[in-house]
Design a protein around this motif. Structure first.
Motif, PDB file in Angstrom:
ATOM      1  N   ASN A 130       1.001  -1.297   0.056  1.00  0.00           N
ATOM      2  CA  ASN A 130      -0.082  -0.093  -0.171  1.00  0.00           C
ATOM      3  C   ASN A 130       0.835   1.187  -0.181  1.00  0.00           C
ATOM      4  O   ASN A 130       0.473   2.230   0.600  1.00  0.00           O
ATOM      5  CB  ASN A 130      -0.960   0.024   1.213  1.00  0.00           C
ATOM      6  CG  ASN A 130      -2.010   0.985   0.995  1.00  0.00           C
ATOM      7  OD1 ASN A 130      -2.733   1.343  -0.108  1.00  0.00           O
ATOM      8  ND2 ASN A 130      -2.468   1.719   2.227  1.00  0.00           N
ATOM      9  N   ASN A 131       2.024   1.117  -0.532  1.00  0.00           N
ATOM     10  CA  ASN A 131       2.873   2.319  -0.659  1.00  0.00           C
ATOM     11  C   ASN A 131       2.066   3.388  -1.587  1.00  0.00           C
ATOM     12  O   ASN A 131       1.539   2.970  -2.755  1.00  0.00           O
ATOM     13  CB  ASN A 131       4.107   2.000  -1.186  1.00  0.00           C
ATOM     14  CG  ASN A 131       5.086   1.264  -0.249  1.00  0.00           C
ATOM     15  OD1 ASN A 131       4.693   0.785   0.724  1.00  0.00           O
ATOM     16  ND2 ASN A 131       6.423   1.326  -0.541  1.00  0.00           N
ATOM     17  N   ALA A 132       2.266   4.883  -1.176  1.00  0.00           N
ATOM     18  CA  ALA A 132       1.724   5.627  -1.949  1.00  0.00           C
ATOM     19  C   ALA A 132      -0.143   5.405  -2.210  1.00  0.00           C
ATOM     20  O   ALA A 132      -0.492   5.628  -3.236  1.00  0.00           O
ATOM     21  CB  ALA A 132       2.126   5.854  -3.499  1.00  0.00           C
ATOM     22  N   PHE A 133      -0.577   4.553  -1.363  1.00  0.00           N
ATOM     23  CA  PHE A 133      -1.940   4.362  -1.274  1.00  0.00           C
ATOM     24  C   PHE A 133      -2.294   3.339  -2.344  1.00  0.00           C
ATOM     25  O   PHE A 133      -3.466   3.421  -2.936  1.00  0.00           O
ATOM     26  CB  PHE A 133      -2.886   5.499  -1.101  1.00  0.00           C
ATOM     27  CG  PHE A 133      -2.392   6.530   0.145  1.00  0.00           C
ATOM     28  CD1 PHE A 133      -2.972   6.137   1.155  1.00  0.00           C
ATOM     29  CD2 PHE A 133      -1.726   7.641   0.121  1.00  0.00           C
ATOM     30  CE1 PHE A 133      -2.809   6.811   2.491  1.00  0.00           C
ATOM     31  CE2 PHE A 133      -1.597   8.309   1.208  1.00  0.00           C
ATOM     32  CZ  PHE A 133      -2.418   8.032   2.351  1.00  0.00           C
ATOM     33  N   HIS A 134      -1.646   2.715  -2.746  1.00  0.00           N
ATOM     34  CA  HIS A 134      -1.905   1.786  -3.838  1.00  0.00           C
ATOM     35  C   HIS A 134      -2.945   1.037  -4.007  1.00  0.00           C
ATOM     36  O   HIS A 134      -3.447   0.484  -4.743  1.00  0.00           O
ATOM     37  CB  HIS A 134      -0.547   0.914  -4.287  1.00  0.00           C
ATOM     38  CG  HIS A 134      -0.504   0.334  -5.744  1.00  0.00           C
ATOM     39  ND1 HIS A 134       0.325  -0.517  -5.953  1.00  0.00           N
ATOM     40  CD2 HIS A 134      -1.171   0.702  -6.848  1.00  0.00           C
ATOM     41  CE1 HIS A 134       0.232  -0.950  -7.383  1.00  0.00           C
ATOM     42  NE2 HIS A 134      -0.734   0.005  -7.679  1.00  0.00           N
ATOM     43  N   GLN A 135      -3.282   0.501  -2.612  1.00  0.00           N
ATOM     44  CA  GLN A 135      -4.315  -0.392  -2.277  1.00  0.00           C
ATOM     45  C   GLN A 135      -5.842   0.419  -2.534  1.00  0.00           C
ATOM     46  O   GLN A 135      -6.840  -0.282  -2.502  1.00  0.00           O
ATOM     47  CB  GLN A 135      -4.327  -1.045  -1.011  1.00  0.00           C
ATOM     48  CG  GLN A 135      -3.392  -2.351  -0.884  1.00  0.00           C
ATOM     49  CD  GLN A 135      -3.352  -3.246  -2.076  1.00  0.00           C
ATOM     50  OE1 GLN A 135      -4.667  -3.688  -2.255  1.00  0.00           O
ATOM     51  NE2 GLN A 135      -2.417  -3.621  -2.898  1.00  0.00           N
ATOM     52  N   ALA A 136      -5.604   1.749  -2.372  1.00  0.00           N
ATOM     53  CA  ALA A 136      -6.832   2.381  -2.525  1.00  0.00           C
ATOM     54  C   ALA A 136      -8.241   2.047  -1.731  1.00  0.00           C
ATOM     55  O   ALA A 136      -9.346   1.778  -2.115  1.00  0.00           O
ATOM     56  CB  ALA A 136      -7.372   2.575  -4.103  1.00  0.00           C
ATOM     57  N   TRP A 144      -5.821   4.985  -9.691  1.00  0.00           N
ATOM     58  CA  TRP A 144      -5.431   4.892  -7.940  1.00  0.00           C
ATOM     59  C   TRP A 144      -4.016   5.011  -7.716  1.00  0.00           C
ATOM     60  O   TRP A 144      -3.395   4.457  -8.864  1.00  0.00           O
ATOM     61  CB  TRP A 144      -6.312   3.885  -7.373  1.00  0.00           C
ATOM     62  CG  TRP A 144      -6.087   2.389  -7.807  1.00  0.00           C
ATOM     63  CD1 TRP A 144      -5.031   1.508  -7.041  1.00  0.00           C
ATOM     64  CD2 TRP A 144      -6.520   1.722  -8.916  1.00  0.00           C
ATOM     65  NE1 TRP A 144      -4.890   0.473  -7.890  1.00  0.00           N
ATOM     66  CE2 TRP A 144      -5.709   0.406  -9.026  1.00  0.00           C
ATOM     67  CE3 TRP A 144      -7.377   1.933 -10.020  1.00  0.00           C
ATOM     68  CZ2 TRP A 144      -6.112  -0.629 -10.038  1.00  0.00           C
ATOM     69  CZ3 TRP A 144      -7.613   1.038 -11.032  1.00  0.00           C
ATOM     70  CH2 TRP A 144      -6.944  -0.176 -10.782  1.00  0.00           C
ATOM     71  N   GLY A 145      -3.697   5.268  -6.586  1.00  0.00           N
ATOM     72  CA  GLY A 145      -2.217   5.143  -6.091  1.00  0.00           C
ATOM     73  C   GLY A 145      -1.491   6.307  -6.427  1.00  0.00           C
ATOM     74  O   GLY A 145      -1.925   7.514  -6.242  1.00  0.00           O
ATOM     75  N   TYR A 146      -0.183   6.499  -6.755  1.00  0.00           N
ATOM     76  CA  TYR A 146       0.542   7.222  -6.790  1.00  0.00           C
ATOM     77  C   TYR A 146       0.275   8.445  -7.849  1.00  0.00           C
ATOM     78  O   TYR A 146      -0.092   8.149  -8.979  1.00  0.00           O
ATOM     79  CB  TYR A 146       2.201   6.818  -7.379  1.00  0.00           C
ATOM     80  CG  TYR A 146       3.155   7.761  -7.169  1.00  0.00           C
ATOM     81  CD1 TYR A 146       3.666   8.538  -5.830  1.00  0.00           C
ATOM     82  CD2 TYR A 146       3.680   8.556  -8.237  1.00  0.00           C
ATOM     83  CE1 TYR A 146       4.696   9.507  -5.955  1.00  0.00           C
ATOM     84  CE2 TYR A 146       4.586   9.326  -8.561  1.00  0.00           C
ATOM     85  CZ  TYR A 146       5.272   9.809  -6.920  1.00  0.00           C
ATOM     86  OH  TYR A 146       6.181  10.908  -6.995  1.00  0.00           O
ATOM     87  N   ASN A 147       0.476   9.776  -7.450  1.00  0.00           N
ATOM     88  CA  ASN A 147      -0.019  10.980  -8.264  1.00  0.00           C
ATOM     89  C   ASN A 147       1.005  11.938  -8.231  1.00  0.00           C
ATOM     90  O   ASN A 147       0.790  13.070  -8.725  1.00  0.00           O
ATOM     91  CB  ASN A 147      -1.356  11.263  -7.939  1.00  0.00           C
ATOM     92  CG  ASN A 147      -2.064  12.417  -8.726  1.00  0.00           C
ATOM     93  OD1 ASN A 147      -1.809  12.020 -10.014  1.00  0.00           O
ATOM     94  ND2 ASN A 147      -2.445  13.495  -8.295  1.00  0.00           N
ATOM     95  N   GLY A 148       2.203  11.556  -7.876  1.00  0.00           N
ATOM     96  CA  GLY A 148       3.433  12.536  -7.938  1.00  0.00           C
ATOM     97  C   GLY A 148       3.798  13.327  -9.249  1.00  0.00           C
ATOM     98  O   GLY A 148       4.334  14.654  -9.069  1.00  0.00           O
TER      99      GLY A 148
END
Length: 457
Positions: free
Chosen positions: A130-136, A188-192
């Motif tokens: 779930n790094n960077a909220f990858h599991q949403a 979903w997930g990383y958005n940097g």
């Protein structure tokens, strides 16, 4: 050669074993089982070649109607046994229509993995990193998920209507994306780097709809991938009219617009101007280490490429990158021979191989492992014909899954896409130690490139 009876016995044995294992399997094993049984189908000679044996595979090819019937029966039994595992109130482990595994950093820094699937209910489910909220799933970041769960969605930007009926998903590093049956892309997930396509770079614990104009219907999308833990992904989306939208990371012009700048312009989806007026039917993207390149094929089988070109992977005859999609001239194409599919590799070194309507293979870019199949390990800045895949006979033609209509136009959504980094029956990894495999028209499996690669058959 085994008899047709022995072939049926072998298939029956596979199904019986699967049913037995399914009855006692732990939930975490059932996803893998479902994906494995998905291969038991009418179009899967390769599955039987590797799983049943070469002799059985030969029977499947030569036995005609009897073989087709046997395979169809096996597929039906497999589906029935999986469906029987479904339980109310829980993720239908046995009812998975698509599974996507994600590898993060596969180097010395560790490995961060997660998996996502589409259930028969059309929903997206995930588990793992779930790094960077990858599991949403609304959980705090780094709260990894050991069990399958439905993804959570922010639907305010979609009139408070949550997505449903997903038809395709992709995932790389800490970023995920899905396409719904009504032509919307959800991320979903990383958005940097603005990969979620909603105009900003804030990462949240739930999925969002990419802000593609509501009057557009998306029929396909692709995500730049790398086997490195690389969050610098570019996104491409194909509309029903053949236009291409892009957004996300753009350090080498991967978006095909806004030069090589990454800012608010590339945080939101927009059409690629250079492809206006061209009906595109297939799109491709790959990441590198903060690099990457992209490709598109139009309905006439013409190839366009753009992005990073440090190893000549754009096939332009030089190593100069471009942020403008350009039509690629390929020496040696026959009259009316079309480009039908592309496979690209990134990471530190990049290369590109393409498959033509005649089953021939051309390659350009990094070739240090011999992955271009042209008989040497020298870098190529222009596309050169493989020394093996020449189209000379059925052993030397890649087996295609493509459609060209009566007017000679490529049909969108076909071309032999069977999984990640696969072109026709050809695949390999996304790092510089690339290997390749392909199934010929004569149903023989060939392999070349780096023999130590994790993609080796």
């Amino acid at each position: 050669m085994p008899t047709n009876t022995s072939m049926n016995d072998a298939i029956s044995g596979i199904i019986t074993k699967a049913q037995t294992e399914a009855a006692t399997a732990a939930p975490k094993d059932l996803v893998y089982l479902a994906k494995t049984l998905e291969a038991v189908g009418p179009a899967s000679e390769l599955a039987f070649l590797t799983g049943v044996g070469e002799g059985q595979a030969a029977d499947i090819v030569t036995k005609g109607t009897a073989a087709t019937t046997a395979i169809t029966t096996a597929e039906t039994q497999a589906v029935n046994s999986i469906n029987a595992l479904a339980s109310s109130g829980a993720m239908p482990y046995g009812k998975i229509t698509q599974l996507m595994n994600t590898y993060g950093n596969t180097g010395s820094g560790g490995s961060y993995r997660s998996s996502f699937s589409i259930g028969v209910d059309g929903g997206v489910y995930g588990f793992g990193c779930n790094n960077a909220f990858h599991q949403a799933n609304g959980a705090p970041e780094l709260t990894h998920s050991p069990g399958m769960h439905p993804l959570s969605w922010e639907s305010e930007t979609n009139g408070n209507v949550a997505p449903a009926n997903f038809t395709k998903i992709e995932s790389a590093a800490y970023l995920g994306a899905g396409l719904t049956a009504n032509g919307q892309v959800w991320m979903w997930g990383y958005n940097g780097h603005g990969q979620q396509g909603n105009g900003h770079t804030t990462t949240s614990g739930f999925g969002r709809k990419a802000q593609i104009p509501s009057n557009e219907t998306i029929v396909d999308f692709c995500m730049g991938k790398s086997s490195n833990n690389d969050n610098a992904a570019v996104m491409l989306a194909l509309t029903a009219d053949g236009d291409v939208y892009s957004w996300g990371y753009n350090s080498h012009g991967q978006c095909g617009r806004n030069g090589t700048t990454v800012n608010a312009i590339t945080y939101s989806p927009a059409k690629i101007p250079a492809l206006d007026g061209v009906k595109i039917v297939r799109i491709y993207a790959v990441n590198g280490r903060d690099a990457g390149h992209c490709a598109a094929i139009d309905e006439n089988g013409i190839l366009y490429m753009w992005g990073y070109n440090g190893y000549g992977q754009l096939g332009t005859g030089n190593t100069t990158g471009t942020s403008t999609p350009s039509q690629i001239s390929i020496s040696g194409l026959h009259a009316n021979e079309k480009i039908v599919h592309v496979v690209m590799t990134g990471q530190t070194y990049g290369s590109t191989q393409l498959v033509t309507s005649e089953g021939r293979v051309f390659g350009a870019g990094y070739n240090g492992q011999g992955q271009l199949g042209n008989g040497n390990v020298s870098q190529q800045t222009s596309f050169v014909l493989s020394r093996w895949w020449t189209g000379a006979n059925d052993d030397r033609k890649v087996k295609l899954d493509t459609t060209i209509d009566a007017n000679g136009k490529l049909v969108a959504g076909t071309g032999g896409i069977y999984g990640e980094w696969i072109a026709a029956y050809m695949w390999g990894s996304c790092d510089y130690h690339s290997s390749r495999s392909a199934l010929s028209v004569s149903n023989k499996l060939y392999h070349w490139g780096n023999g130590d690669n994790w993609a080796t058959i």
